[in-house]
Design a protein around this motif. Structure first.
Motif, PDB file in Angstrom:
ATOM      1  N   SER A   1       0.842  -1.207   0.000  1.00  0.00           N
ATOM      2  CA  SER A   1       0.000   0.000   0.000  1.00  0.00           C
ATOM      3  C   SER A   1       0.869   1.247   0.000  1.00  0.00           C
ATOM      4  N   MET A   2       1.895   1.245   0.819  1.00  0.00           N
ATOM      5  CA  MET A   2       2.840   2.353   0.882  1.00  0.00           C
ATOM      6  C   MET A   2       3.598   2.491  -0.435  1.00  0.00           C
ATOM      7  N   ASP A   3       3.998   1.370  -1.017  1.00  0.00           N
ATOM      8  CA  ASP A   3       4.680   1.382  -2.315  1.00  0.00           C
ATOM      9  C   ASP A   3       3.807   2.027  -3.386  1.00  0.00           C
TER      10      ASP A   3
ATOM     11  N   LEU B   1      10.675   0.302 -10.657  1.00  0.00           N
ATOM     12  CA  LEU B   1      11.119  -0.522  -9.539  1.00  0.00           C
ATOM     13  C   LEU B   1      12.439   0.002  -8.982  1.00  0.00           C
ATOM     14  N   ALA B   2      13.344   0.394  -9.869  1.00  0.00           N
ATOM     15  CA  ALA B   2      14.626   0.941  -9.427  1.00  0.00           C
ATOM     16  C   ALA B   2      14.421   2.230  -8.640  1.00  0.00           C
ATOM     17  N   MET B   3      13.488   3.085  -9.103  1.00  0.00           N
ATOM     18  CA  MET B   3      13.187   4.308  -8.385  1.00  0.00           C
ATOM     19  C   MET B   3      12.662   4.014  -6.990  1.00  0.00           C
ATOM     20  N   LEU B   4      11.744   3.062  -6.908  1.00  0.00           N
ATOM     21  CA  LEU B   4      11.147   2.723  -5.625  1.00  0.00           C
ATOM     22  C   LEU B   4      12.188   2.156  -4.675  1.00  0.00           C
ATOM     23  N   GLU B   5      13.010   1.248  -5.153  1.00  0.00           N
ATOM     24  CA  GLU B   5      14.013   0.634  -4.293  1.00  0.00           C
ATOM     25  C   GLU B   5      15.068   1.646  -3.850  1.00  0.00           C
ATOM     26  N   HIS B   6      15.371   2.602  -4.734  1.00  0.00           N
ATOM     27  CA  HIS B   6      16.323   3.645  -4.354  1.00  0.00           C
ATOM     28  C   HIS B   6      15.757   4.500  -3.227  1.00  0.00           C
ATOM     29  N   MET B   7      14.515   4.907  -3.360  1.00  0.00           N
ATOM     30  CA  MET B   7      13.876   5.729  -2.330  1.00  0.00           C
ATOM     31  C   MET B   7      13.711   4.960  -1.027  1.00  0.00           C
ATOM     32  N   ARG B   8      13.580   3.649  -1.117  1.00  0.00           N
ATOM     33  CA  ARG B   8      13.303   2.817   0.050  1.00  0.00           C
ATOM     34  C   ARG B   8      14.575   2.261   0.703  1.00  0.00           C
ATOM     35  N   GLN B   9      15.719   2.876   0.455  1.00  0.00           N
ATOM     36  CA  GLN B   9      16.956   2.356   1.040  1.00  0.00           C
ATOM     37  C   GLN B   9      16.866   2.277   2.565  1.00  0.00           C
ATOM     38  N   ALA B  10      16.280   3.287   3.166  1.00  0.00           N
ATOM     39  CA  ALA B  10      16.161   3.329   4.625  1.00  0.00           C
ATOM     40  C   ALA B  10      14.839   2.697   5.029  1.00  0.00           C
TER      41      ALA B  10
ATOM     42  N   ALA C   1       2.487   6.419  -7.120  1.00  0.00           N
ATOM     43  CA  ALA C   1       1.463   7.362  -7.554  1.00  0.00           C
ATOM     44  C   ALA C   1       1.951   8.796  -7.427  1.00  0.00           C
ATOM     45  N   LEU C   2       2.648   9.093  -6.338  1.00  0.00           N
ATOM     46  CA  LEU C   2       3.166  10.441  -6.136  1.00  0.00           C
ATOM     47  C   LEU C   2       4.202  10.785  -7.194  1.00  0.00           C
ATOM     48  N   ARG C   3       5.116   9.856  -7.463  1.00  0.00           N
ATOM     49  CA  ARG C   3       6.190  10.109  -8.411  1.00  0.00           C
ATOM     50  C   ARG C   3       5.690  10.199  -9.849  1.00  0.00           C
ATOM     51  N   THR C   4       4.552   9.613 -10.125  1.00  0.00           N
ATOM     52  CA  THR C   4       4.002   9.669 -11.482  1.00  0.00           C
ATOM     53  C   THR C   4       2.939  10.755 -11.617  1.00  0.00           C
ATOM     54  N   GLY C   5       2.838  11.611 -10.596  1.00  0.00           N
ATOM     55  CA  GLY C   5       1.926  12.738 -10.669  1.00  0.00           C
ATOM     56  C   GLY C   5       0.467  12.400 -10.494  1.00  0.00           C
TER      57      GLY C   5
END
Length: 328
Positions: A236-238, A268-277, A243-247
């Motif tokens: 759900s968080m993903d 997927l790469a964008m999401l995993e990069h943002m989710r490092q922490a 959705a936010l990143r795609t406007g």
């Protein structure tokens, strides 16, 4: 055991209402208090139908009434959107209602686009330049030093703990120069984390409020009974991030099995990069991930963010996380 705190965006579920979201935030804050978390912070966002924390000070008054001892605060107030005098009055009022429990995290990003800036009657390009000056003015409205020739009532003398928030080295430099505790938004902007913390600690100047550097780092944390369940809950968080990143932001959506497998490689790469922490999984998985992050950052506190479609699952996640870290 390291101090743990909670960051909540007051998420509005698909099919749900703002009233329900506010009620669930109060329940989450009480759960955090009972579980032993140190702080419960709400973040300022505007014109997003899936986030109901825009009137942050009002939400904190609601949270304060539902709790008794946990520190409550803004993580944060986006100061370019506001007049420092009004913020001093709002948080001075909160301190009068809930003495010794109020935190005020300050951010430089507006958390809004130009349409919202116009609605707020703010010239963001101009006021952002004066952010350091506004922070100093706001602190003076609480402390009386330096004398400004005008007193905020409520406000003057309030025991509000001010924090600097940041996702870059700018906030780290300002926090160090003013001797403020520093919270880094690594849960969504991890790129400059290490440089910012290094700079903050190196340049820190003691102040009346703080004698040595104090760092809090943010993580996305969803704990469940199994890794598989936690990954499902976190979908759900993903979806919200994508959705936010795609406007196309909206309300919090139900979990989707195998959601990440449906994404393009670039997304997927964008999401995993943002989710490092992040720490997503069973109690054991979460404990190990948080321990690695603490070792990397040397943080004094960790603030855990995240949202689940079922609010009860988020409360369960907070309970499991505390137990996991306590057993580390």
């Amino acid at each position: 055991m390291i101090d743990l705190s909670v960051l909540d965006l007051v998420p509005v579920r698909e099919g749900g209402t703002v009233s329900e979201a506010l009620a669930e935030t109060a329940l989450l804050a009480k759960c955090a208090e009972d579980a032993g978390y140190k702080r419960f912070w709400v973040a300022e966002h505007h014109a997003m139908e899936g986030i109901a924390g825009g009137a942050t000070a009002v939400v904190l008054a609601h949270v304060g009434k539902a709790t008794q001892s946990i520190r409550i605060g803004a993580g944060g107030i986006m100061l370019p959107n506001h007049n420092p005098f009004v913020i001093a009055e709002q948080f001075g009022t909160l301190d009068a209602l809930y003495p010794g429990r109020i935190d005020l995290g300050l951010g430089r990003a507006p958390g809004a686009d130009m349409r919202i800036a116009q609605a707020l009657r703010r010239d963001l390009a101009r006021v952002s330049e004066y952010f350091p000056q506004d922070v100093v003015e706001l602190r003076a409205l609480f402390t009386g030093e330096p004398e400004l020739g005008i007193k905020a009532t409520p406000g003057l003398g309030a025991a509000v703990q001010m924090w600097m928030l940041g996702s870059s080295t700018f906030g780290a430099q300002l926090a160090a120069a003013l001797g403020l505790p520093y919270a880094f938004a690594s849960h969504f902007a991890p790129d400059q984390l290490d440089d910012a913390l290094r700079l903050y600690r190196h340049q820190f100047r003691p102040s009346a409020a703080l004698d040595k550097p104090h760092v809090m780092v943010a993580m996305n944390v969803i704990a469940a009974d199994t890794d598989e369940e936690a990954v499902l809950l976190a979908s759900s968080m993903d979806q919200s991030f994508v959705a936010l990143r795609t406007g196309n932001p909206g309300k919090l959506k139900p979990p989707v099995p195998g959601y990440r497998q449906t994404l393009s490689p670039s997304m997927l790469a964008m999401l995993e990069h943002m989710r490092q922490a992040s720490a997503i999984g069973s109690a054991e998985t979460v404990r190990a991930a948080i321990a690695r992050f603490i070792e990397r950052t040397g943080a004094d506190e960790v603030i855990v963010g995240g949202a689940t479609f079922d609010p009860a699952a988020r409360r369960r996640s907070l309970e499991l996380t505390v137990k996991a870290i306590g057993g580390a």
